[in-house]
Write an enzyme that holds these catalytic residues in place. Sequence first.
Site, PDB file in Angstrom:
ATOM      1  CD  GLU A  43      37.981  33.199 124.932  1.00 47.85           C
ATOM      2  OE1 GLU A  43      36.817  33.571 124.674  1.00 47.85           O
ATOM      3  OE2 GLU A  43      38.979  33.864 124.611  1.00 47.85           O
ATOM      4  CE1 TYR A 124      35.418  33.307 120.226  1.00 49.33           C
ATOM      5  CE2 TYR A 124      34.659  32.675 122.415  1.00 49.33           C
ATOM      6  CZ  TYR A 124      35.445  33.474 121.595  1.00 49.33           C
ATOM      7  OH  TYR A 124      36.272  34.407 122.155  1.00 49.33           O
ATOM      8  CG  ASP A 142      34.474  37.521 119.762  1.00 46.42           C
ATOM      9  OD1 ASP A 142      34.685  38.081 118.661  1.00 46.42           O
ATOM     10  OD2 ASP A 142      34.960  37.930 120.835  1.00 46.42           O
ATOM     11  CB  CYS A 194      35.932  47.604 114.246  1.00 45.28           C
ATOM     12  SG  CYS A 194      34.796  47.380 112.865  1.00 45.28           S
ATOM     13  CB  CYS A 204      40.577  50.997 111.561  1.00 43.93           C
ATOM     14  SG  CYS A 204      40.426  49.239 111.175  1.00 43.93           S
ATOM     15  CB  CYS A 210      37.405  48.701 105.815  1.00 43.37           C
ATOM     16  SG  CYS A 210      35.762  48.463 106.514  1.00 43.37           S
TER      17      CYS A 210
END
Length: 345
Positions: A43, A124, A142, A194, A204, A210
């Site tokens: 990360e 985060y 993120d 996406c 998706c 959505c």
Amino acid sequence: MSATGKTISERLLHWYDAHARDLPWRARPGKEAPAPYRVWMSEVMLQQTTVAAVKPYFEKFTATWPTVEALAAADEAEVMGAWAGLGYYSRARNLVKCAREVAARGGFPDTEAELRQLPGLGDYTAAAVAAIAFGRRAVVVDANVERVVARLFAIEEPLPGGRKAIRTHAEAITPDERAGDFAQAMMDLGATICTARDPKCLLCPLAEECEGRKRGDPARLPVKAPKKAKPERVGHAYWIECGGAVWLVTRPGKGMLGGMRALPDDGWSARTDGDARPPLGGEWRELGSVRHVFTHASLTLNVRSLAANAGPHGEGEWWPIAEIDEAGLPTLFAKAARLALAQRD
């Protein structure tokens, strides 16, 4: 809840179980969670850096320093050299600081709040480690997650102001169970389906829910404020050669490219006028220039060379030119070195 009776998290986790990316720092869905050290390392490396760029660095770092204790005991200069080319070098310094603190306390804490207290761990990264390594329910947002949520809920407020609403909606859909898998599923969805341009809505798993897709133009979300023009800087770097070696310095620990081995320069990070005074007298040769773009500025670095009998005043070292690739130069100075070598040859 969708017409099929499944929640957003259930639909996404079902998709993730079949389509999760194979990454060296991950565990497959349903398998034992990866070690906190590997999650944390990945990360930190992935901050503002692509997966493709991170993979070889992650593998090199974990092979060289397989545990947090090994990294804590490492020489910082060696770590900085291994990091060279990955950019955002303050991450490498914080990596060593954090490793030493974790080793001193006997391991990583397992809560988001405690993780946030470690050097270099912002909201985060702390949330990601808590969720992925320890299975804690944590909201991980993120850039990929930001984009998915903005489209999923048609959040129109431009960034950065819209981030509060994005986090609120991300909080609402994060499940109590499998929070780590859910976070990684959101990342994978944003990275592969996406995407920023040309989202693959027909593939998706969340297309039915959505709101951005229902409004006909999901790709325009999230709305971003216009970018400001980056200032232009001009500087000089100096290739000083003697007996098959080049003079290298170590940059100050704080500031741009701090703690990294580099060619001497004229302090371009603090100036915009391009004025330069070489560190030694003599007949300097102009070799040309290299361009480099930082997050906050663009730089034209003019490179000059000199055949010398001694190095400049101050600390430095003669480095064998034949081994310059092993010096761990950051990308900017690696470009300057390649230019000097091309002219030399």
